[in-house]
Design a protein around this motif. Structure first.
Motif, PDB file in Angstrom:
ATOM      1  N   ASP A 296       3.129  -5.354 -10.064  1.00 20.35           N
ATOM      2  CA  ASP A 296       3.984  -4.860  -9.076  1.00 20.35           C
ATOM      3  C   ASP A 296       4.144  -3.490  -8.761  1.00 20.35           C
ATOM      4  O   ASP A 296       4.314  -3.056  -7.628  1.00 20.35           O
ATOM      5  N   TYR A 297       3.711  -2.666  -9.720  1.00 23.49           N
ATOM      6  CA  TYR A 297       3.611  -0.939  -9.507  1.00 23.49           C
ATOM      7  C   TYR A 297       2.133  -0.601  -9.898  1.00 23.49           C
ATOM      8  O   TYR A 297       1.699  -1.061 -10.941  1.00 23.49           O
ATOM      9  N   ALA A 298       1.742   0.527  -9.212  1.00 23.92           N
ATOM     10  CA  ALA A 298       0.679   1.384  -9.609  1.00 23.92           C
ATOM     11  C   ALA A 298       0.728   2.725  -9.633  1.00 23.92           C
ATOM     12  O   ALA A 298       1.373   3.495  -8.902  1.00 23.92           O
ATOM     13  N   GLU A 299      -0.132   3.200 -10.688  1.00 21.13           N
ATOM     14  CA  GLU A 299      -0.385   4.723 -10.678  1.00 21.13           C
ATOM     15  C   GLU A 299      -1.767   5.095 -10.619  1.00 21.13           C
ATOM     16  O   GLU A 299      -2.548   4.103 -11.347  1.00 21.13           O
ATOM     17  N   VAL A 300      -2.361   5.727  -9.916  1.00 18.35           N
ATOM     18  CA  VAL A 300      -3.839   6.112  -9.694  1.00 18.35           C
ATOM     19  C   VAL A 300      -4.054   7.341 -10.330  1.00 18.35           C
ATOM     20  O   VAL A 300      -3.912   8.418  -9.679  1.00 18.35           O
TER      21      VAL A 300
ATOM     22  N   ALA B 275       4.043  -2.441  -3.123  1.00 18.87           N
ATOM     23  CA  ALA B 275       3.328  -1.835  -1.852  1.00 18.87           C
ATOM     24  C   ALA B 275       2.078  -0.942  -2.187  1.00 18.87           C
ATOM     25  O   ALA B 275       1.615  -1.012  -3.344  1.00 18.87           O
ATOM     26  N   PRO B 276       1.080  -1.074  -1.065  1.00 17.42           N
ATOM     27  CA  PRO B 276      -0.132  -0.505  -1.495  1.00 17.42           C
ATOM     28  C   PRO B 276      -0.050   1.147  -1.739  1.00 17.42           C
ATOM     29  O   PRO B 276       0.529   2.074  -0.781  1.00 17.42           O
ATOM     30  N   ASN B 277      -0.822   1.371  -2.994  1.00 13.35           N
ATOM     31  CA  ASN B 277      -1.019   2.713  -3.218  1.00 13.35           C
ATOM     32  C   ASN B 277      -2.298   3.112  -2.357  1.00 13.35           C
ATOM     33  O   ASN B 277      -3.290   2.571  -2.611  1.00 13.35           O
ATOM     34  N   ARG B 278      -2.315   4.316  -1.962  1.00 12.03           N
ATOM     35  CA  ARG B 278      -3.668   4.578  -1.078  1.00 12.03           C
ATOM     36  C   ARG B 278      -3.898   6.143  -1.268  1.00 12.03           C
ATOM     37  O   ARG B 278      -3.030   7.009  -1.081  1.00 12.03           O
ATOM     38  N   VAL B 279      -4.954   6.486  -1.955  1.00 10.41           N
ATOM     39  CA  VAL B 279      -5.645   7.684  -2.246  1.00 10.41           C
ATOM     40  C   VAL B 279      -6.836   8.269  -1.707  1.00 10.41           C
ATOM     41  O   VAL B 279      -7.759   7.568  -1.717  1.00 10.41           O
ATOM     42  N   ILE B 280      -6.923   9.510  -1.225  1.00 10.50           N
ATOM     43  CA  ILE B 280      -7.907   9.808  -0.609  1.00 10.50           C
ATOM     44  C   ILE B 280      -9.044  10.242  -1.740  1.00 10.50           C
ATOM     45  O   ILE B 280      -8.769  11.098  -2.704  1.00 10.50           O
TER      46      ILE B 280
ATOM     47  N   SER C  35      13.379  -6.648 -16.416  1.00  8.82           N
ATOM     48  CA  SER C  35      12.674  -7.414 -17.292  1.00  8.82           C
ATOM     49  C   SER C  35      12.039  -8.691 -16.905  1.00  8.82           C
ATOM     50  O   SER C  35      12.301  -9.788 -17.414  1.00  8.82           O
ATOM     51  N   PRO C  36      10.932  -8.627 -15.809  1.00  5.24           N
ATOM     52  CA  PRO C  36      10.616  -9.620 -15.151  1.00  5.24           C
ATOM     53  C   PRO C  36       9.596 -10.495 -16.225  1.00  5.24           C
ATOM     54  O   PRO C  36       9.159 -10.265 -17.055  1.00  5.24           O
ATOM     55  N   GLU C  37       9.648 -11.912 -15.473  1.00  7.99           N
ATOM     56  CA  GLU C  37       9.050 -12.927 -16.477  1.00  7.99           C
ATOM     57  C   GLU C  37       7.532 -13.007 -16.153  1.00  7.99           C
ATOM     58  O   GLU C  37       6.719 -13.874 -16.406  1.00  7.99           O
ATOM     59  N   ASN C  38       7.136 -12.433 -14.922  1.00 12.08           N
ATOM     60  CA  ASN C  38       5.868 -12.508 -14.157  1.00 12.08           C
ATOM     61  C   ASN C  38       4.801 -11.417 -15.046  1.00 12.08           C
ATOM     62  O   ASN C  38       5.238 -10.702 -16.035  1.00 12.08           O
ATOM     63  N   PHE C  39       3.624 -11.356 -14.622  1.00  9.88           N
ATOM     64  CA  PHE C  39       2.571 -10.404 -15.271  1.00  9.88           C
ATOM     65  C   PHE C  39       1.946  -9.619 -14.204  1.00  9.88           C
ATOM     66  O   PHE C  39       2.621  -9.523 -13.372  1.00  9.88           O
ATOM     67  N   ILE C  40       1.049  -8.925 -14.452  1.00 15.31           N
ATOM     68  CA  ILE C  40       0.266  -7.771 -13.932  1.00 15.31           C
ATOM     69  C   ILE C  40      -0.971  -8.252 -13.206  1.00 15.31           C
ATOM     70  O   ILE C  40      -1.581  -9.002 -13.768  1.00 15.31           O
ATOM     71  N   TRP C  41      -1.160  -8.174 -11.865  1.00 14.44           N
ATOM     72  CA  TRP C  41      -2.434  -8.454 -11.224  1.00 14.44           C
ATOM     73  C   TRP C  41      -2.750  -7.768  -9.747  1.00 14.44           C
ATOM     74  O   TRP C  41      -1.533  -7.145  -9.099  1.00 14.44           O
ATOM     75  N   ILE C  42      -3.819  -7.815  -9.553  1.00 19.01           N
ATOM     76  CA  ILE C  42      -4.293  -6.821  -8.392  1.00 19.01           C
ATOM     77  C   ILE C  42      -4.386  -7.837  -7.316  1.00 19.01           C
ATOM     78  O   ILE C  42      -5.074  -8.932  -7.329  1.00 19.01           O
ATOM     79  N   LYS C  43      -3.638  -7.698  -6.317  1.00 19.33           N
ATOM     80  CA  LYS C  43      -3.607  -8.409  -4.999  1.00 19.33           C
ATOM     81  C   LYS C  43      -4.656  -7.921  -4.116  1.00 19.33           C
ATOM     82  O   LYS C  43      -5.510  -9.048  -3.340  1.00 19.33           O
ATOM     83  N   SER C  44      -5.181  -6.707  -3.906  1.00 15.82           N
ATOM     84  CA  SER C  44      -6.353  -6.377  -3.466  1.00 15.82           C
ATOM     85  C   SER C  44      -6.772  -5.047  -3.470  1.00 15.82           C
ATOM     86  O   SER C  44      -5.738  -4.294  -4.075  1.00 15.82           O
ATOM     87  N   VAL C  45      -7.872  -4.696  -3.149  1.00 18.83           N
ATOM     88  CA  VAL C  45      -8.424  -3.233  -3.823  1.00 18.83           C
ATOM     89  C   VAL C  45      -9.542  -3.100  -2.886  1.00 18.83           C
ATOM     90  O   VAL C  45     -10.742  -3.729  -3.205  1.00 18.83           O
ATOM     91  N   THR C  46      -9.643  -1.952  -2.207  1.00 21.79           N
ATOM     92  CA  THR C  46     -10.619  -1.786  -1.101  1.00 21.79           C
ATOM     93  C   THR C  46     -11.084  -0.164  -1.152  1.00 21.79           C
ATOM     94  O   THR C  46     -10.326   0.557  -1.542  1.00 21.79           O
ATOM     95  N   LEU C  47     -12.094   0.088  -0.809  1.00 22.05           N
ATOM     96  CA  LEU C  47     -12.705   1.557  -0.295  1.00 22.05           C
ATOM     97  C   LEU C  47     -12.661   1.482   1.346  1.00 22.05           C
ATOM     98  O   LEU C  47     -13.435   0.587   1.793  1.00 22.05           O
ATOM     99  N   ASP C  48     -11.864   2.350   1.799  1.00 20.20           N
ATOM    100  CA  ASP C  48     -12.051   2.234   3.341  1.00 20.20           C
ATOM    101  C   ASP C  48     -12.631   3.871   3.735  1.00 20.20           C
ATOM    102  O   ASP C  48     -12.388   4.877   3.540  1.00 20.20           O
TER     103      ASP C  48
END
Length: 537
Positions: A142-146, A169-174, A199-212
């Motif tokens: 659901d959330y990310a830190e990069v 939401a998408p995390n975007r870092v230069i 206290s969500p019942e779900n897990f962590i997973w990556i929906k998309s990850v790219t280099l632009d």
């Protein structure tokens, strides 16, 4: 400061500033999908994974310095701390890029790490990567830190980037603005299950990850040739031929008080500016991202609806890089400490409340100078809240213990600057009947003497009086005056005027070389590149 009638008219206008966007804006020229075999092979990368555990840790309670310097206590930490660039993740599980959408970690309140080392390829199809801007984008449920190359910069008001952006939401870092084939980049992503309090019942997973990849990322909204009124050949030493004015953001009620925060080892330089009508300070990055840096920047009072400009106005930095803020509604000057606390530097003189501190500048010895007209009060000179019978220019001693009134001869003291050698002090006047710049000699004790009219614009056409003022390293003054941005030589000659798409009311020297002048111009933020670097904190 703004024209008095303009403040009132703008206070009733409903306008929304440009929406926050993640840089770079627009479609990339090439994309590498890091959730595919082809993508990870192209960058010679291997994803590695590890769960995170919450552990009990030693700490200290809050101390008098508001830091963990008090009595020993127990708290919680996590392990492993895998953000460092040289962290050894070789024992970790190597996972296939196509399985990044697999549900991982342990559900409920849980965390994890994803790490990958990248090598910039020479080409992506027919696209040559040399010199490109590269953005890393990831969407984690659901959330990310990069972390990039072992760093995770933190700035107040940061909307995403290296820190949590929002729910899914998408995390975007230069990663780089000048990619070189063969360049190595380490990325570590901290995954978070959320919302944590749910206290969500779900897990962590990556929906998309790219280099632009962007060959020439767009930052400005628009670009127009600068309209220049050239009064003297010396202007050519300041304004380059073909100078252009770029619009960077728009849709504000009024912009004011900009200051450039310089680059550090961890963070690129960025611009802060006030939106006094809406009680905000905005942050603009050189990648074009606009975000709210501080809310309630100048006032929290119940009668805020009576004010035209209750928020912050002038902004500057002290020698330690701490933001200093003139607060209109609170009628004081404050400093934002490194720990986020507010220190009041000035709010009264001889027991009476200040009017509405407007602009400010530090002297090299650490003394703070500020102007205090009543333009932030709802009824200006006639406001019943007004306690001082004059509009003063004040000095706060370097130790912060003494506040001195330096002069009260101007009706609307506004912009203020020191000459490069600090022998002279300039202050201009927002008064349509007396549009002047005063120059004073600076005594050894920091007080002023021998004030004289340095420049008089009273007869100049245009409804605006004098507002913000800056100076370059050659001693040329840049003044918000009738019709535009006036450039005045150290000997008092009007070299010329820059006319922007909107009237510029205040400025800041920015970028690494200090040669870009950022313009707060009514409803928009603009910039222009010049030949001479400016004086800045």
């Amino acid at each position: 400061m703004t024209a008095l009638g303009l403040v009132l008219s703008l206070a009733a206008v409903k306008a929304g500033a440009q929406s926050i966007q993640d840089p770079p804006v627009g479609r990339p020229d090439a994309v590498i999908d890091l959730a595919s075999h082809e993508g990870t092979q192209l960058v010679k990368g291997q994803w590695r994974y590890h769960d995170v555990k919450i552990v009990t840790a030693d700490s200290r309670a809050v101390g008098p310095d508001l830091k963990p310097s008090g009595a020993p206590i127990k708290t919680y930490d996590y392990t492993p701390h895998a953000g460092a660039a040289d962290f050894d993740d070789s024992p970790w599980e190597a996972i296939d890029a196509t399985t990044l959408d697999q549900r991982r970690s342990t559900a409920k309140v849980c965390f994890n790490w994803y790490r990958i080392n990248l090598i910039v390829p020479e080409k992506i199809g027919n696209f040559s990567t040399a010199g490109a801007t590269v953005a890393f984008e990831i969407v984690i449920d659901d959330y990310a830190e990069v972390w990039v190359n072992g760093k995770m910069p933190r700035v107040l008001g940061q909307p995403g980037g290296p820190v949590i952006k929002g729910f899914n939401a998408p995390n975007r870092v230069i990663l780089t603005r000048n990619a070189q084939p063969g360049q190595q980049i380490q990325v570590a992503v901290f995954g978070i299950n959320g919302p944590i309090s749910y206290s969500p019942e779900n897990f962590i997973w990556i929906k998309s990850v790219t280099l632009d990849f962007y060959k020439s990322p767009k930052v400005a909204i628009s670009e127009t040739p600068a309209q220049i009124v050239r009064n003297a050949p010396a202007l050519d030493d300041i304004v380059p031929p073909g100078a252009k004015i770029e619009k960077l953001a728009g849709g504000f009620l009024f912009t004011e008080g900009p200051i450039w925060v310089p680059r550090t080892e961890d963070i690129d330089g960025y611009l802060l500016f006030s939106h006094p009508n809406n009680d905000l300070i905005y942050r603009w990055t050189q990648d074009g991202q606009l975000s709210i840096f501080m809310t309630k920047s100048g006032y929290r009072g119940m009668d805020i609806g009576e004010y035209g400009q209750p928020g912050s106005n002038g902004l500057t930095l002290d020698k330690e890089g701490r933001l200093t803020i003139n607060q209109h509604g609170n009628r004081r000057v404050v400093r934002l400490e490194k720990n986020g606390q507010i220190t009041v530097l000035a709010d009264r003189f001889e027991g009476r409340r200040l009017n509405s501190p407007n602009d400010l500048v530090y002297k090299s010895d650490g003394a703070l100078y500020f102007t205090d007209p009543p333009f932030g009060l709802p009824k200006f000179f006639d406001d019943p809240r007004k306690e001082l019978a004059y509009s003063g220019v004040f000095r706060v001693s370097p130790d912060g213990k003494n506040i001195q009134l330096l002069t009260k001869e101007l009706n609307g003291p506004n912009g203020l600057i020191f000459s490069p050698d600090e022998r002279y002090f300039y202050v201009d006047n927002w008064d349509e009947k007396k549009k002047i710049i005063m120059r004073y000699e600076v005594r050894a004790d920091g007080t002023l003497s021998n004030g004289e009219v340095f420049f008089d614009m009273t007869s100049a056409q245009g409804e605006d009086a004098l507002d913000g003022m800056k100076i370059d390293q050659k001693g040329n003054l840049y003044v918000s005056g009738p019709g535009g941005l006036w450039i005045i030589s150290p000997d008092g000659r009007h070299l010329g005027t820059i006319i922007a798409p909107e009237h510029p009311h205040n400025f800041a020297w920015g970028d690494d070389d200090g040669k870009t002048l950022y313009l707060c111009a009514r409803t928009g933020l603009y910039r222009i590149r010049l030949k001479i670097a400016g004086i800045r904190p």
